[in-house]
Design an enzyme around this catalytic site. Structure first.
Site: not given
Ligand code: ADP
Ligand code: MG
Length: 390
Positions: A130, A132, A135, A180
């Site tokens: 979250g 940006g 992840s 991404d």
């Molecule tokens: P961003 O991609 O910008 O970090 P997003 O809202 O698109 O934000 O994605 C974040 C979501 O991706 C998290 O809330 C989770 O559901 C999933 N996520 C991210 N990293 C992990 C991880 N290490 N393990 C499991 N789920 C993950």
């Molecule tokens: Mg994302």
């Protein structure tokens, strides 16, 4: 991989898997998060973007099973999620496991019917969610690489990027473009990826940051506004309306020469949305040209102009992002802009390496003075894309 060596991360990934599942994994795969250097909201307009893969990664340890069961754990999120390949349904996946299991669903579509075996997956990551830094793409791409090998699908990286996007669009339900996943799969050290979102052609472009002793600072404002999803959807709609009114399939078909007609045809707000996309596409190409001819210091002006365009024309910035950018500029950054979808999240600043700490401290002071919450400021470097580690 900040904070620990690659070796540590791989050992931890292996130990985590073994602790959770009681056996050794078949292998480890990893994929990085990304930062977009320039080209924002252009991906769904068939335009250009220029992201880098960063030195923060998600590692997945995985092992093929003899049955059709899928199990997944993550060190950042609670629970063991278990399902069967036979029950995988894009409409019933929810929460964090929708990202890895959504990829499994999308990959299973590409596999010969009945063929794929179940898999156990253990995710460990140092990509903050979250912030940006995508992840989500790091998870998707690491899992896609693992399943591609374990299921012997032999899919290319461009296809894996589309699978990650499909999982995110169809399973998670986020209407994101392909930037991404492309960055996470195709990144290289000290290179950016010029991405043509129409042809899906990609080109790795040397940044020259290392030789010029420059780097990018990420200023994560740690804010996220509740209207972010609605704001994203309404910007997409404005772009579609603008393209339709201008008689083109997508805004990619328009260039700076079309701006006078756009000003005649469109209402004021739609015109400004369209102007952002048209000028942002030009700035991406100008940035890449400047890197090739003049070196990295020459791209600062485009970063600054991109921020103004997002602030004033696309209206997706926030007071925190504006302050991060203006403070960085005042402190001597070569250029700065908000990055990502907007309405919160992070900004980036291009700085001389010797200035990085001073600029970071100065921005933090300005945030304190403004009464904003403490930002998370850290350097990122352009790093290798997704790969098999062990
Ligand atoms: P961003 O991609 O910008 O970090 P997003 O809202 O698109 O934000 O994605 C974040 C979501 O991706 C998290 O809330 C989770 O559901 C999933 N996520 C991210 N990293 C992990 C991880 N290490 N393990 C499991 N789920 C993950
Ligand atoms: Mg994302």
């Amino acid at each position: 991989m900040t904070g620990h060596s690659r070796h540590d991360l791989l050992r931890q990934g292996t130990e985590y898997f073994t602790r959770e599942f009681g056996v050794e994994p078949d292998g480890l795969w990893s994929a990085p998060g990304r930062v977009n250097v320039i080209g924002e909201h252009t991906d769904y307009n068939d335009g250009f973007a220029f992201p880098i893969a960063i030195d923060k990664r998600t590692v997945v340890a995985a092992r093929a099973r003899g049955d059709r069961i899928l199990r997944v754990v993550s060190n950042g999120f609670p629970g063991v999620v278990e399902t069967s390949l036979d029950d995988l349904n894009p409409d019933s996946l929810a929460g964090w496991s929708a990202y890895p299991l959504g990829v499994a669903w999308a990959m299973a579509q590409a596999a010969p019917a009945g063929d794929p075996t179940g898999v156990d997956l253990a995710l460990s990551s140092d990509v903050p969610p979250g912030a940006g830094l995508s992840s989500s793409a790091a998870v998707e791409c690491a899992v896609a690489m693992a399943l591609n090998d374990l299921w012997k699908l032999g899919l290319g990286r461009q296809t894996l990027a589309r699978i990650g996007q499909l999982a995110e669009n169809r399973v998670v339900g986020a209407p994101t473009g392909i930037m991404d996943q492309s960055a996470s799969l195709l990144g290289e050290p000290d290179h950016g990826i010029l991405l043509d979102c129409q042809s899906l052609h990609t080109e790795s472009v040397p940044l020259g940051f290392a030789a010029a002793d420059m780097g990018l600072l990420v200023i994560d404002t740690r804010t996220s506004h509740s209207h972010a999803d609605g704001g994203y959807a309404s910007r997409r709609r404005s772009c579609e309306d603008g393209a339709q009114a201008m008689g083109v399939g997508s805004l990619r078909a328009l260039g700076p020469g079309d701006l006078p007609r756009a000003a005649d045809v469109l209402d004021g707000q739609t015109f400004r949305r369209v102007r952002h996309i048209i000028t942002e596409n030009s700035r991406v190409l100008d940035t890449v040209a400047a890197l090739r001819t003049a070196g990295p210091a020459a791209i600062g002006a485009f970063l600054n102009e991109s921020h103004m365009s997002m602030r004033d024309d696309f209206e997706i910035s926030t007071p925190e992002l504006d302050l991060a950018v203006s403070a960085a500029q005042a402190l001597g950054a070569l250029g700065a802009r908000m990055t990502g979808g907007g309405f919160g999240g992070a900004a980036i600043a291009l700085v001389r390496s010797s200035d990085a700490d001073r600029v970071a401290d100065g921005i933090a002071r300005e945030f304190a003075r403004a009464g904003f919450s403490v930002p998370h400021i850290f350097p990122v470097s352009a790093s290798a894309g997704a790969r098999r580690e062990l």
